[in-house]
Design an enzyme around this catalytic site. Structure first.
Site, PDB file in Angstrom:
ATOM      1  N   ASP A 200      64.687  22.055 107.173  1.00 36.61           N
ATOM      2  CA  ASP A 200      65.466  22.883 106.254  1.00 36.61           C
ATOM      3  C   ASP A 200      66.824  22.248 105.945  1.00 36.61           C
ATOM      4  OD1 ASP A 200      65.702  25.671 105.081  1.00 36.61           O
ATOM      5  OD2 ASP A 200      67.487  25.670 106.353  1.00 36.61           O
ATOM      6  N   GLU A 242      63.428  19.191 103.111  1.00 35.39           N
ATOM      7  CA  GLU A 242      63.875  20.077 102.050  1.00 35.39           C
ATOM      8  C   GLU A 242      65.243  19.562 101.599  1.00 35.39           C
ATOM      9  OE1 GLU A 242      65.368  24.418 100.671  1.00 35.39           O
ATOM     10  OE2 GLU A 242      66.055  23.488 102.507  1.00 35.39           O
TER      11      GLU A 242
HETATM   12  C1  NOJ Z   1      66.215  26.971 102.554  1.00 33.19           C
HETATM   13  C2  NOJ Z   1      65.199  28.025 102.836  1.00 33.19           C
HETATM   14  O1  NOJ Z   1      64.039  27.750 102.088  1.00 33.19           O
HETATM   15  C3  NOJ Z   1      65.812  29.352 102.454  1.00 33.19           C
HETATM   16  O2  NOJ Z   1      64.872  30.384 102.498  1.00 33.19           O
HETATM   17  C4  NOJ Z   1      66.989  29.614 103.359  1.00 33.19           C
HETATM   18  O3  NOJ Z   1      67.640  30.795 102.955  1.00 33.19           O
HETATM   19  C5  NOJ Z   1      67.985  28.455 103.336  1.00 33.19           C
HETATM   20  N1  NOJ Z   1      67.360  27.158 103.398  1.00 33.19           N
HETATM   21  C6  NOJ Z   1      68.964  28.547 104.486  1.00 33.19           C
HETATM   22  O4  NOJ Z   1      68.305  28.228 105.678  1.00 33.19           O
END
Ligand code: NOJ
Length: 543
Positions: A200, A242
Site C-alpha cells: 500500500d 500500489e
Molecule cells: C490505498 C488503499 O487502497 C486505500 O483504500 C487506503 O485508504 C489508502 N491506501 C490508505 O492506506
C-alpha cells in the site's frame, strides 16, 4: 516458470468482511471464504487478493492497522488464516494480502506510546514537527476529508505527519528500526504461507524538504532491500506496488527487476474508460506508447475497478472534468479525485459495454484483476459514506441477505443492494450460474479463452492504426503465436479496414466460437463490428 506465476495469473480482489459470513454476525470471515473457494476455482482465477486482515479500528477499512502480527477477530484467528492458505493452495490458488508500510492506526501501541512520551523508543517511529510548515510542497490525497498532512497532538504539543486520514500517522522510514520492523512483519506472514503482498501507498515512505515527498531515492533503496530479504529466503513470493503515479515515476518501481514484481497500471485504467466514452482509440494507444518496456521478470497489474474510487489522479485537469461529466454527473458519485462507482453502473448496465471492458482487461498487457462482485455485475450504493458504496456484501442468491449472512439484516456491516436495477433478488451468483448467457458465464469464458492462449500475460503488443479511430486494434505475439484483437469502442456498428498485409496468408480463427474467418491477403482486411463488438482472432498459417 512457476517462480513467474504472477506474469500470467488472474487475480480476484475481495473483502473478507464482504464475501461470506459463517457465524451469522453480519460480517464475512475466513471460514466463510473457505466455503466459497470452489466458486473462485470454478471461476478460473489463480490468485486471491485479500483486503486488510489485521486488527483495526476500521476507520479506513483496515488500512489503519493496530497490530501487524494478528488477525482481525471478526475474520477469525491465525489458525483460520493458515487454513485458508492451505485450502487455497490445495486448489492451486495463491493468496496475497496487504502490506501497509506507510502508516499505522493512531491506536497502534507504537503511536500510543510515542505520543505520550518523547523518550519512548517508539517516538522516533513517527514523523514529528514543532510546526505544520514543513514539507509544504506535498499534496493532500484525501482532499475531501483532510486539509493538511499535519495534525496537532494534544498529548505532546507536536504535529505528526500523515499522508492519508489524520488517524493514520506516517511511519518514519529514516529510522532503521522501522525498516527492521517491516522486514520482520513481511517474514512473519510469508512464513505462514502467504504468497505475497499488495504493498500500500509505496511512494510516500520518506520525506525530504524541498521535494513533494513522493518517489524519493531512499524509497527505492528500501524497496530493493525488502526484495533482497524476501528473495534470500523464498522463491515464489511477490510484491505488488500500489504507486498511483505518472509513467516516469511509476516505472522505476520495477527497478532492474529487483524492486517490485508487479505494479498497478494506474495511468492506463482511466484511459480505458475514456476511450470507451470518447469512442476513440487515442487515450489507450497514447498511454501505452508512453509506457516503456518493463524488465522481463516484472508484470503490470491491470484493473478496471477496485475497492477505492476510480482514481482520476493520473489524468490532466481537463480529462478529469471530462470523466466527471461523463461518468459521475451526480456529485454524490464523486470522492476525492475520483468516482465511487462499480463497473456495471459505470457502463450504464449495458452488457455489450461491460463485455468490451472485460475483453480489454483480459487482452491488454498485464495480469488482470477482477473486483469481487463485478463478475456478476453488482451495483453500488452511492449513498453510503466514503468509498463504502462499492464495498457492499457479495450477492450469492435471492435468499435472505443475498445468502451472504444468516444474521439479522440490521446487523450486516453494510446493507445488501436493494437498488431496483441491481438488487440481490436479480443480480446474484445463483441466478447466473446456470444461465449460459449470464455475465458470470461470460467472465468464465473469457478466462478460458485467455488460458487457452497462454500469450496475453507474456506476449508483446503491436498496435495497428485503422483510419476509423473508433476501432482499437492490436496484435499480441509470443514466439510464433499471434492474436489479433479488434474492438469497436462505439455505440454504433462500424466498418473497418485493417492494413495488415504483413500478415498475408494467416487465417483468423475467432477465439470464443472457433469460427474460421477469411484468409488475410494483400488487400486491406475488411471487418464490420456491432456496437461495442469485439473479435479476438488466433492467427494460424494453416487450418
Ligand atoms: C490505498 C488503499 O487502497 C486505500 O483504500 C487506503 O485508504 C489508502 N491506501 C490508505 O492506506
Amino acid at each position: 516458470m512457476n517462480n513467474l506465476w504472477y506474469k500470467d495469473a488472474i487475480i480476484y480482489e475481495l473483502y473478507i468482511k464482504g464475501f461470506k459470513d459463517s457465524t451469522s454476525n453480519g460480517r464475512g470471515d475466513f471460514r466463510g471464504l473457505i466455503s466459497k473457494l470452489d466458486y473462485l476455482k470454478d471461476l478460473g482465477i489463480d490468485c486471491i487478493w485479500l483486503l486488510p486482515i489485521y486488527p483495526t479500528p476500521a476507520k479506513d477499512d483496515g488500512y489503519d492497522i493496530m497490530d501487524y502480527y494478528n488477525i482481525n477477530s471478526d475474520f477469525g484467528t491465525i489458525n483460520d488464516f493458515v487454513k485458508l492458505i492451505e485450502e487455497s493452495h490445495a486448489r492451486g490458488l495463491k493468496v496475497i494480502s496487504e502490506l501497509v508500510l506507510n502508516h499505522t492506526s493512531d491506536l497502534h501501541p507504537w503511536f500510543q506510546s510515542a505520543k505520550k512520551d518523547k523518550s519512548s523508543p517508539y517516538f522516533d517511529y513517527y514523523v514529528w514537527s514543532d510546526t505544520p510548515d514543513k514539507y509544504k510542497e506535498t499534496r493532500i490525497i484525501f482532499t475531501d476529508s483532510e486539509t493538511s498532512n499535519w495534525t496537532y497532538c494534544k498529548e505532546n504539543g507536536l504535529y505528526y505527519w500523515h499522508r492519508f486520514f489524520y488517524h493514520q500517522p506516517d511511519l518514519n522510514y529514516d529510522n532503521p528500526k522501522v525498516q527492521e520492523e517491516m522486514i520482520r512483519i513481511v517474514d512473519f506472514w510469508l512464513n505462514l504461507g502467504l504468497d505475497g503482498f499488495r504493498v500500500d501507498a509505496v511512494p510516500y515512505l520518506f520525506e525530504e524538504e524541498g521535494t513533494n515527498c513522493e518517489n524519493l531515492p531512499k524509497t527505492h533503496e528500501f524497496v530493493k532491500r525488502l526484495r533482497k530479504e524476501i528473495d534470500a529466503k523464498y522463491t515464489d513470493k511477490i510484491l505488488l506496488a500500489e504507486a498511483n503515479q505518472w509513467p516516469e515515476d511509476l516505472i522505476p518501481y520495477f527497478g532492474d527487476g529487483d524492486e517490485f514484481h508487479m505494479a498497478y497500471n494506474f495511468p492506463l485504467m482511466p484511459r480505458i474508460f475514456m476511450s470507451v466514452k470518447q469512442e476513440h482509440h487515442g487515450p489507450i494507444v497514447d498511454i501505452m506508447q508512453r509506457l516503456p518496456k518493463i524488465p522481463e521478470n516484472c508484470q503490470w497489474a491491470i484493473f478496471l475497478r477496485n475497492h477505492d474510487e476510480l482514481s482520476l489522479e493520473m489524468v490532466t485537469d481537463e480529462e478529469r472534468d471530462y470523466m466527471y461529466n461523463e461518468y459521475a454527473k451526480d456529485r454524490q458519485m464523486r470522492i476525492n479525485k475520483g468516482i465511487r462507482r462499480r463497473l456495471a453502473p459505470l457502463m450504464e448496465n449495458d452488457r455489450r459495454k461491460i463485455e468490451l471492458m472485460y475483453c480489454l482487461l483480459f487482452t491488454l498487457p498485464g495480469t488482470p484483476i477482477i473486483y469481487y462482485g463485478d463478475e456478476i455485475g453488482m451495483g453500488d450504493n452511492i449513498y453510503l459514506g466514503d468509498r463504502n458504496g462499492v464495498r457492499t456484501p457479495m450477492q450469492w442468491s435471492e435468499n435472505k441477505n443475498a445468502d451472504f449472512s444468516n444474521g439479522n439484516p440490521s446487523q450486516l456491516y453494510a446493507p445488501v443492494s436493494l437498488d431496483p436495477e441491481y438488487n440481490y433478488n436479480s443480480i446474484n451468483v445463483d441466478s447466473q450460474v446456470n444461465n449460459p448467457n449470464s455475465l458470470l458465464n461470460f467472465v468464465k469464458s473469457i478466462i478460458k479463452v485467455r488460458k487457452k492462449c497462454n500469450i496475453f500475460g507474456i506476449g508483446k503488443i503491436d498496435f495497428v492504426y485503422p483510419d476509423n479511430k473508433k476501432i482499437l486494434v492490436f496484435i499480441r505475439e509470443y514466439n510464433d503465436q499471434k492474436i489479433l484483437c479488434v474492438f469497436n469502442l462505439s455505440k454504433k456498428s462500424q466498418p473497418v479496414e485493417l492494413h495488415i498485409s504483413h500478415l498475408n496468408g494467416y487465417i483468423p480463427i475467432e477465439l470464443f466460437g472457433d469460427t474460421v474467418f477469411p484468409k488475410i491477403g494483400e488487400l486491406p482486411y475488411f471487418l464490420t463490428l456491432s456496437p461495442y463488438g469485439y473479435y479476438l482472432f488466433l492467427l494460424k498459417k494453416d487450418y
